[in-house]
Design a protein around this motif. Structure first.
Motif, PDB file in Angstrom:
ATOM      1  N   GLN A 516     -92.542  32.830  50.249  1.00  0.00           N
ATOM      2  CA  GLN A 516     -91.123  34.275  50.015  1.00  0.00           C
ATOM      3  C   GLN A 516     -90.858  34.800  48.163  1.00  0.00           C
ATOM      4  OE1 GLN A 516     -90.082  35.913  52.125  1.00  0.00           O
ATOM      5  NE2 GLN A 516     -90.900  33.874  53.985  1.00  0.00           N
ATOM      6  N   ARG A 517     -91.423  33.680  47.580  1.00  0.00           N
ATOM      7  CA  ARG A 517     -90.519  34.213  45.816  1.00  0.00           C
ATOM      8  C   ARG A 517     -91.607  33.036  44.723  1.00  0.00           C
ATOM      9  NH1 ARG A 517     -86.184  33.292  48.053  1.00  0.00           N
ATOM     10  NH2 ARG A 517     -85.228  32.003  47.817  1.00  0.00           N
ATOM     11  N   ASP A 518     -91.221  33.346  43.655  1.00  0.00           N
ATOM     12  CA  ASP A 518     -92.457  32.779  42.759  1.00  0.00           C
ATOM     13  C   ASP A 518     -91.257  31.629  43.078  1.00  0.00           C
ATOM     14  OD1 ASP A 518     -94.570  34.317  42.569  1.00  0.00           O
ATOM     15  OD2 ASP A 518     -93.991  34.991  40.504  1.00  0.00           O
ATOM     16  N   GLY A 519     -91.644  30.888  42.430  1.00  0.00           N
ATOM     17  CA  GLY A 519     -90.899  29.469  41.955  1.00  0.00           C
ATOM     18  C   GLY A 519     -91.749  27.846  41.854  1.00  0.00           C
ATOM     19  N   THR A 520     -90.630  26.429  41.881  1.00  0.00           N
ATOM     20  CA  THR A 520     -90.835  25.517  41.151  1.00  0.00           C
ATOM     21  C   THR A 520     -90.514  24.475  42.774  1.00  0.00           C
ATOM     22  OG1 THR A 520     -91.362  25.692  39.140  1.00  0.00           O
ATOM     23  CG2 THR A 520     -90.734  23.467  40.003  1.00  0.00           C
ATOM     24  N   TRP A 521     -92.059  23.758  43.624  1.00  0.00           N
ATOM     25  CA  TRP A 521     -91.656  22.805  44.410  1.00  0.00           C
ATOM     26  C   TRP A 521     -91.830  21.616  44.000  1.00  0.00           C
ATOM     27  CZ3 TRP A 521     -91.132  24.746  49.312  1.00  0.00           C
ATOM     28  CH2 TRP A 521     -91.219  25.575  49.574  1.00  0.00           C
ATOM     29  N   TYR A 522     -90.476  20.783  44.401  1.00  0.00           N
ATOM     30  CA  TYR A 522     -90.562  19.474  43.430  1.00  0.00           C
ATOM     31  C   TYR A 522     -89.876  18.836  45.081  1.00  0.00           C
ATOM     32  CZ  TYR A 522     -85.736  20.494  42.883  1.00  0.00           C
ATOM     33  OH  TYR A 522     -84.265  20.813  42.583  1.00  0.00           O
ATOM     34  N   ALA A 523     -90.690  17.178  45.238  1.00  0.00           N
ATOM     35  CA  ALA A 523     -90.015  15.954  45.772  1.00  0.00           C
ATOM     36  C   ALA A 523     -88.782  14.567  45.509  1.00  0.00           C
ATOM     37  CB  ALA A 523     -90.777  15.284  46.298  1.00  0.00           C
ATOM     38  N   ALA A 524     -88.197  14.615  46.207  1.00  0.00           N
ATOM     39  CA  ALA A 524     -87.343  13.709  45.205  1.00  0.00           C
ATOM     40  C   ALA A 524     -86.802  12.679  46.469  1.00  0.00           C
ATOM     41  CB  ALA A 524     -85.566  14.035  44.953  1.00  0.00           C
ATOM     42  N   TYR A 525     -86.737  10.863  45.927  1.00  0.00           N
ATOM     43  CA  TYR A 525     -86.983   9.910  47.266  1.00  0.00           C
ATOM     44  C   TYR A 525     -85.501   9.087  46.852  1.00  0.00           C
ATOM     45  CZ  TYR A 525     -86.934   5.305  49.150  1.00  0.00           C
ATOM     46  OH  TYR A 525     -86.328   4.532  49.616  1.00  0.00           O
ATOM     47  N   THR A 526     -83.999   9.301  47.529  1.00  0.00           N
ATOM     48  CA  THR A 526     -83.141   8.223  47.367  1.00  0.00           C
ATOM     49  C   THR A 526     -83.350   7.381  48.368  1.00  0.00           C
ATOM     50  OG1 THR A 526     -82.093  10.381  46.855  1.00  0.00           O
ATOM     51  CG2 THR A 526     -80.438   8.125  47.140  1.00  0.00           C
ATOM     52  N   ALA A 527     -83.763   6.157  47.704  1.00  0.00           N
ATOM     53  CA  ALA A 527     -82.884   5.007  48.342  1.00  0.00           C
ATOM     54  C   ALA A 527     -82.080   4.872  48.912  1.00  0.00           C
ATOM     55  CB  ALA A 527     -83.466   3.869  47.448  1.00  0.00           C
ATOM     56  N   PRO A 528     -82.452   4.230  50.641  1.00  0.00           N
ATOM     57  CA  PRO A 528     -81.323   3.837  51.125  1.00  0.00           C
ATOM     58  C   PRO A 528     -80.598   2.867  50.881  1.00  0.00           C
ATOM     59  CG  PRO A 528     -83.248   3.552  52.303  1.00  0.00           C
ATOM     60  CD  PRO A 528     -83.341   4.119  50.725  1.00  0.00           C
ATOM     61  N   SER A 529     -80.605   1.773  49.908  1.00  0.00           N
ATOM     62  CA  SER A 529     -80.424   0.833  49.819  1.00  0.00           C
ATOM     63  C   SER A 529     -80.240   0.303  48.473  1.00  0.00           C
ATOM     64  CB  SER A 529     -80.853  -0.387  50.643  1.00  0.00           C
ATOM     65  OG  SER A 529     -82.423  -0.656  50.453  1.00  0.00           O
TER      66      SER A 529
END
Length: 545
Positions: A516-529
């Protein structure tokens, strides 16, 4: 200075007589009634005279009475004839006769006596009279006194004082002193020369002083030439007995199977002097303890400070003892019981401690024993923040009949330290495993890419990456984990979540969006324990045209 004997006392013991047998004083068709002689011996009040009793159907003829006295010695035995007797009581037909003159025998000692006589009919005894004359010096006691009226465990001895004189049957006189033997107090003279023999010599003036342990009946006695004893009047003292008790080092103790165990304690009495419980004296009178237990029944002498002990070489099961003291002498009986519980030596192992990324821990192991029966009861899974203090139980597992257990437990806080603990029981010891430290695994999102770039507006844009955790010196994919894909538009300061994807078997994930538009993509992982760290991928800027 010598003085005449006036009614001397305590001579009876030295002047025993032996009665002779004879027929009854009754007419019989077979013949006349014969005289009977009895009680032939020394005068009970004065052994210098010979005395006897005679009875018949007619009067005894005094001129017919003749006695023969034979000295008991080895070799030739001198014989003395005695005549001249006077009736002193009763009648001539049935009465007591005494020698008219004091006997003048050649030596002091014991004499065997025989006697013959005739009655008015001329009849003689069917059996000669026979008896014993103890023609010996006799001790005469007087003024017996004691230094105390009460004896007890702290004060078991008394000191007796008094006087003793010697009565000579040859002269009838009594002189101060006694040289025939020592003077003894209340049965303390042994048959030989025992170490407990307590005796003293009379002084030249006849006084004496002797000290010895006593019970209640107190008297002083001397030993005559023929080992006969003559005693003073008896004096009684009160005897106080003291309560006793047994105090164990441990009255309810435990010991491991196959180990040795020593039962120990102290025997005490309530001192009449201080009115306080006091250890019984080692080597004192009446101070042994009787121990009944797994080794049988044994008596033990007390040691220092009233100590006693008994040792089991190997504990084979639950057992007990009964220990008693006193019950005689100055001590009342006291007893107590002690018990010993045998404990199995518990052994706790944690064989499999697998910890999953989802925070589940495997609790697999065994509760066993190195000695004794298999322990019973639950095993506790415990957790601590520092591994030293503050252990709390987070789960309890129950071993099977052979001690094995195997289960999984989900930790609500999968951090810190874990251990297994067996709290023990009345029949088994406690046991604890080593500590397990729960450490966080480092994670990362690698190979993250948003493509194509640049991309035309409205076209498809794909985001890919791999979620991994550190393993040894390398990395391995994390499967089944949720990764959040976020987008921050150009010029914005914060991003927004646009999707959540699940990693595949090798940790890979992918997601497709419409550009849709310009921008930065990133991924994050939050541990469940707490087992895994959080990870965030480096952003990838996409130009949308």
């Amino acid at each position: 200075m010598r003085r005449s004997l006036i009614a001397p006392l305590a001579l009876v013991a030295g002047l025993a007589s032996i009665a002779s047998a004879g027929p009854a004083l009754a007419d019989t068709p077979a013949g006349p009634v014969l005289p009977v002689v009895s009680d032939l011996g020394g005068d009970p009040g004065d052994a210098g005279y010979l005395e006897f009793h005679a009875s018949s159907d007619t009067a005894i003829d005094p001129a017919s009475i003749t006695a023969q006295l034979t000295l008991r010695v080895s070799g030739d035995r001198p014989v003395t004839a005695v005549t001249g007797f006077t009736l002193v009581s009763g009648s001539a037909q049935d009465g007591t006769w005494r020698s008219s003159q004091r006997l003048a025998l050649g030596a002091h000692g014991v004499y065997d006596a025989t006697l013959d006589l005739a009655d008015a009919d001329g009849d003689h005894p069917g059996n000669l009279g026979q008896g014993v004359l103890r023609y010996e010096d006799v001790p005469v006691f007087g003024n017996t006194a004691l230094d105390r009226a009460v004896v007890d465990f702290d004060h078991p001895t008394v000191t007796a004082t008094g006087t003793v004189s010697t009565f000579d049957p040859a002269t009838g006189e009594t002189t101060p002193g006694w040289t025939g033997s020592k003077l003894y107090l209340t049965g303390t003279r042994s048959a030989g020369s025992g170490s407990w023999e307590v005796g003293t010599d009379a002084q030249s003036d006849g006084s004496y002083r002797v000290t010895a342990p006593v019970r209640s009946d107190v008297y002083v006695y001397a030993v005559q030439q023929d080992s006969q004893t003559v005693s003073s009047d008896h004096v009684f003292v009160d005897r106080t007995t003291s309560p006793t008790r047994i105090v164990f080092d441990k009255a309810d103790a435990t010991a491991l199977y196959e180990s040795s165990y020593t039962l120990g304690g102290t025997a005490q009495y309530l001192s009449p002097t201080t009115n306080s419980w006091t250890p019984l004296t080692a080597g004192g009178p009446d101070t042994e303890v009787l121990v009944q237990g797994p080794l049988g029944t044994h008596a033990y002498d007390l040691g220092a400070e009233g100590r006693f002990s008994e040792t089991l070489a190997s504990v084979t099961g639950n057992t007990g003892w009964t220990v008693g003291v006193g019950g005689f002498g100055f001590l009342r009986q006291g007893s107590a019981q002690a018990t010993l519980r045998a404990l199995s030596s518990s052994v706790l192992t944690w064989g499999d401690r697998t910890f999953t990324g989802a925070g589940a821990i495997r609790v697999k192991g065994r509760l066993s024993s190195s000695a004794g029966p298999l322990p019973t009861g639950g095993v506790r899974l415990q957790q601590s923040s520092d591994g030293r203090t503050g252990w709390t139980t987070v789960a309890t597992v129950t071993p099977n009949s052979t001690g094995f257990f195997d289960t999984w437990h989900k930790l609500s806080r999968p951090t810190g330290y874990l251990r297994l603990n067996y709290p023990g029981s009345r029949s088994a010891t406690t046991a604890t495993t080593g500590v397990l430290h729960l450490t966080r695994a480092v994670t990362r999102v690698t190979g993250f890419n948003a493509s194509p770039e640049p991309v035309r507006k409205g076209r498809k844009l794909t985001v890919t990456g791999i979620l991994q955790r550190a393993k040894g010196t390398g990395w391995t994919g994390l499967a089944g984990q949720h990764v959040t894909v976020r987008f921050r538009a150009a010029g914005a300061t914060t991003g927004t979540r646009v999707a959540t994807v699940t990693t595949g078997r090798d940790g890979r994930f992918t997601a497709t969006f419409t550009a849709q538009r310009d921008g930065t993509w990133y991924a994050a992982y939050t541990a469940p324990s707490g087992y895994l760290d959080t990870a965030t991928a480096t952003g990838d800027y996409v130009d949308v045209r």
